[in-house]
Design a protein around this motif. Structure first.
Motif, short mmCIF file in Angstrom:
data_model
loop_
_atom_site.label_atom_id
_atom_site.label_comp_id
_atom_site.label_asym_id
_atom_site.label_seq_id
_atom_site.Cartn_x
_atom_site.Cartn_y
_atom_site.Cartn_z
N GLY A 82 -24.38 56.74 -51.12
CA GLY A 82 -24.96 57.49 -49.95
C GLY A 82 -24.82 58.68 -51.01
N ARG A 83 -24.36 58.89 -51.69
CA ARG A 83 -23.59 60.42 -52.24
C ARG A 83 -24.68 60.88 -52.87
N LEU A 84 -25.23 59.94 -53.80
CA LEU A 84 -26.23 60.14 -54.81
C LEU A 84 -27.48 60.12 -54.57
N THR A 85 -27.51 58.95 -52.99
CA THR A 85 -29.03 59.37 -52.01
C THR A 85 -28.76 60.48 -51.59
N LEU A 86 -27.64 60.91 -50.69
CA LEU A 86 -28.42 62.39 -50.40
C LEU A 86 -28.51 63.73 -51.66
N GLU A 87 -27.91 63.55 -52.04
CA GLU A 87 -27.61 64.59 -53.52
C GLU A 87 -28.93 64.87 -54.51
N ARG A 88 -29.53 63.53 -53.57
CA ARG A 88 -31.17 63.65 -54.68
C ARG A 88 -32.69 63.67 -53.64
N LEU A 89 -31.92 63.65 -51.94
CA LEU A 89 -32.39 64.06 -50.76
C LEU A 89 -32.76 65.32 -51.13
N VAL A 90 -31.62 65.97 -50.95
CA VAL A 90 -31.35 68.01 -50.67
C VAL A 90 -31.90 68.29 -51.86
N SER A 91 -31.85 67.89 -53.43
CA SER A 91 -32.70 68.34 -54.49
C SER A 91 -34.51 68.45 -54.11
N ASP A 92 -34.45 66.89 -53.47
CA ASP A 92 -36.17 67.06 -53.47
C ASP A 92 -36.67 67.58 -52.55
N GLY A 93 -36.11 67.60 -51.08
CA GLY A 93 -36.18 68.61 -50.26
C GLY A 93 -36.96 68.25 -49.45
N ARG A 94 -37.85 67.21 -49.86
CA ARG A 94 -38.36 65.97 -48.61
C ARG A 94 -37.53 64.90 -47.91
N ILE A 95 -36.93 64.84 -46.89
CA ILE A 95 -36.28 63.78 -46.12
C ILE A 95 -37.00 63.40 -45.35
N HIS A 96 -36.96 62.36 -44.65
CA HIS A 96 -37.92 61.21 -44.39
C HIS A 96 -36.63 59.49 -44.16
N PRO A 97 -37.41 58.82 -43.04
CA PRO A 97 -36.39 57.42 -43.72
C PRO A 97 -37.28 56.39 -44.96
N GLN A 98 -38.80 56.73 -45.25
CA GLN A 98 -39.12 56.52 -46.49
C GLN A 98 -38.32 56.66 -47.67
N ARG A 99 -38.75 58.12 -47.72
CA ARG A 99 -38.35 58.83 -48.71
C ARG A 99 -36.25 58.31 -48.31
N ILE A 100 -36.03 57.88 -47.69
CA ILE A 100 -34.51 58.01 -47.76
C ILE A 100 -34.43 56.40 -48.54
N GLU A 101 -34.97 55.63 -47.81
CA GLU A 101 -35.43 53.99 -48.65
C GLU A 101 -35.36 54.92 -50.34
N GLU A 102 -36.19 54.97 -50.61
CA GLU A 102 -37.05 55.19 -51.92
C GLU A 102 -35.78 55.97 -53.27
N ALA A 103 -34.51 57.32 -52.21
CA ALA A 103 -33.80 57.52 -52.89
C ALA A 103 -32.73 56.74 -53.02
N TYR A 104 -33.00 55.71 -52.45
CA TYR A 104 -31.31 54.63 -52.07
C TYR A 104 -31.14 53.89 -53.46
N ASP A 105 -32.77 53.57 -53.40
CA ASP A 105 -32.71 52.61 -54.52
C ASP A 105 -32.29 52.99 -55.99
N ARG A 106 -33.28 53.72 -56.09
CA ARG A 106 -32.45 54.90 -57.59
C ARG A 106 -30.90 55.50 -57.68
#
Length: 533
Positions: free
Chosen positions: A279-303
């Motif tokens: 979860g921390r890595l997912t949130l870190e990737r979302l914050v650095s990318d700037g695009r936060i929406h449900p689809q993007r959250i799932e992609e960041a979670y898989d990575r």
């Protein structure tokens, strides 16, 4: 061909043409007497025709002479160009010969200097050899003189002592042998007398030295991670419109996201360290990318999950490399890495294994045993905890089977299966493995009983919900005060979702002890996805 030769050829050709034309005229006009007798009336016409023929012949000759002159001029130009080319080639060859001559002179000069140096070195070596020969001759003379003096001294000693050299040597050996036997008996008696009293003291000293030489931190496992943000406006983007982003994040990762008044920071809470780190890595990737929406959250979670797997594999490699073990099976290394996020009574299992291996290696060195063998035994003794939830049985027996499967020796397998006395201990390595495990787990600050009980309660909470039919994912949230259950919409309808929530709540009330109340939330979500091409 030269210009003179060309002009000569042209002149000969013109002369031949002129003679040919003259011969044609003679054949057409016979001698005057004959012509005057038979054809007087045609003389004028013949003369005119002859004059015309001569003019044509003269014109042809002039053209031939012109072409011959042009050919001669071209030949002369070609000859001049050929001469210039030959002269240039000769000049280039001369320059090359001059350069080669210069190189040869320089090489000859270097060879001469090298020969001079070699001659000087040869003379020096020859002089040194002569000096060494002279020195050897002097040493031979001195050795001969010393040998003669030693022989004379031996004869004088034999005369004074009244014994030969062999007789004196035999008496001396006998005296030394008797003295050595007497001293050996005294030493054996002292060793036997002190061995029993020193055994416990020696054991305590070995354990104490091993503990003192291992400097490790006290346990500091936590269930909360802090995520720093670039600014407070990022909190609103994380929450999303009507909270959809934070709900999607908690549903996908199973991590409780706490957003409070702390400036530029949010908290991630989860009892499972692997899930919390993902979860921390997912949130870190979302914050650095700037695009936060449900689809993007799932992609960041898989990575994030893929990155955690790579981190675990690297942690296993670092562990065996730090211990100096280089020939361990890759699957065992991967299983060791999976223990990076496992804890036992609040103590990190991978750190516990590394600490135990260092302690075991030190004790083996103190006792004169193979330290690398004991390191293998201790670093693998809890390897079964990586598969405890996947395979039935105790982690000691599971770990022994894994080690046997991947080619570990019988001593290592026995130390793993016997470290909790589930089988009878038969080797010294197994005893030392137990001691290293107890030292690492029993030192002050190594473990906390309360955290382990808390984690077990949350794991049992998730296990109760996961046993229900149609359940896809289960997450214990809010420090165990909420259970969020994701069901498969094609197998569970809305009424069955209510039944599952009630059954889970009833089973939790009957089996678990907890403060306050626990909210059970069953989420049934259906999605329709199509692609525009």
């Amino acid at each position: 061909m030269s210009g003179a030769d060309a002009l000569l050829v042209i002149g000969l050709v013109a002369l031949a043409l002129t003679l040919g034309a003259f011969a044609i005229v003679l054949r057409r006009f016979p001698p005057r007497g004959t012509v005057a007798a038979g054809h007087g009336e045609q003389s004028a016409e013949a003369q005119a025709e002859a004059e015309q023929i001569r003019e044509h012949a003269q014109a042809d000759a002039d053209r031939i002479l012109g072409r011959a002159a042009e050919a001669a001029e071209q030949a002369a130009q070609q000859a001049a160009e050929g001469r210039r080319e030959v002269e240039e080639e000769i000049r280039a060859v001369k320059d090359e010969i001059r350069e080669l001559r210069g190189d040869m002179e320089r090489r000859e000069q270097r060879i001469g200097e090298r020969e001079q140096r070699l001659d000087d070195e040869s003379r020096r070596l020859e002089a040194r050899g002569q000096a060494l020969e002279q020195r050897r001759a002097e040493l031979d003379e001195r050795s001969k003189a010393l040998t003669e003096a030693g022989a004379e001294a031996t004869k004088e000693l034999e005369r004074v002592a009244g014994l030969t050299a062999d007789q004196a040597k035999a008496e001396l050996v006998t005296a030394i042998e008797n003295q050595a036997k007497r001293e050996a008996m005294l030493s054996i008696r002292d060793i036997e007398a002190t061995a029993k009293s020193e055994a416990d003291k020696r054991a305590r000293k070995i354990v104490t030295l091993a503990i003192q030489r291992v400097a490790v931190e006290q346990t500091s496992e936590s269930v909360v991670s802090v995520m720093h943000l670039p600014g407070d406006e990022m909190k609103g983007r994380i929450i999303g419109r009507e909270g959809r982003n934070i709900r999607a994040f908690e549903s996908v990762t199973g991590v409780n996201l706490i957003i409070d008044d702390t400036p530029e920071a949010v908290l991630l809470s989860c009892f499972d360290p692997v899930r919390r780190e993902i979860g921390r890595l997912t949130l870190e990737r979302l914050v650095s990318d700037g695009r936060i929406h449900p689809q993007r959250i799932e992609e960041a979670y898989d990575r994030g999950k893929a990155e955690i797997e790579m981190i675990c594999r690297r942690a296993g490699e670092d562990a065996v490399t730090g211990l100096g073990i280089t020939d361990m099976h890759p699957e065992l290394v991967n299983l060791l890495g999976r223990l990076r996020y496992r804890t036992s009574y609040g103590q990190n299992v991978l750190i516990h294994l590394i600490e135990s291996a260092n302690i075991g290696g030190m004790m083996a060195s103190e006792l004169g045993l193979d330290p690398m063998l004991l390191k293998r035994c201790t670093v693998l003794h809890d390897i079964g905890k990586a598969l405890t939830h996947e395979v039935e049985g105790s982690h000691a027996l599971i770990g022994a089977e894994i080690a046997r499967k991947y080619g570990e020796s019988d001593d290592v397998v026995h130390a793993i299966e016997a470290h909790h006395n589930e089988v009878e201990v038969r080797t010294v390595e197994a005893v030392l493995t137990q001691a290293a495990d107890a030292i690492s787990g029993g030192r002050p600050g190594a473990r906390r009983e309360s955290l382990e009980m808390y984690v077990r309660r949350l794991e049992r909470l998730e296990q109760i919900a996961a046993e229900k039919e149609g359940v896809e994912k289960v997450f214990a949230m809010q420090a165990g005060r909420e259970v969020r259950v994701m069901v498969k919409p094609e197998r569970v309808d809305d009424i069955q979702a209510q039944v599952i929530a009630r059954d889970i709540a009833k089973q939790v009330e009957e089996e678990l002890t907890y403060p306050g109340q626990i909210r059970v939330t069953v989420v049934r979500e259906s999605r329709a996805t199509e692609f525009a091409r």
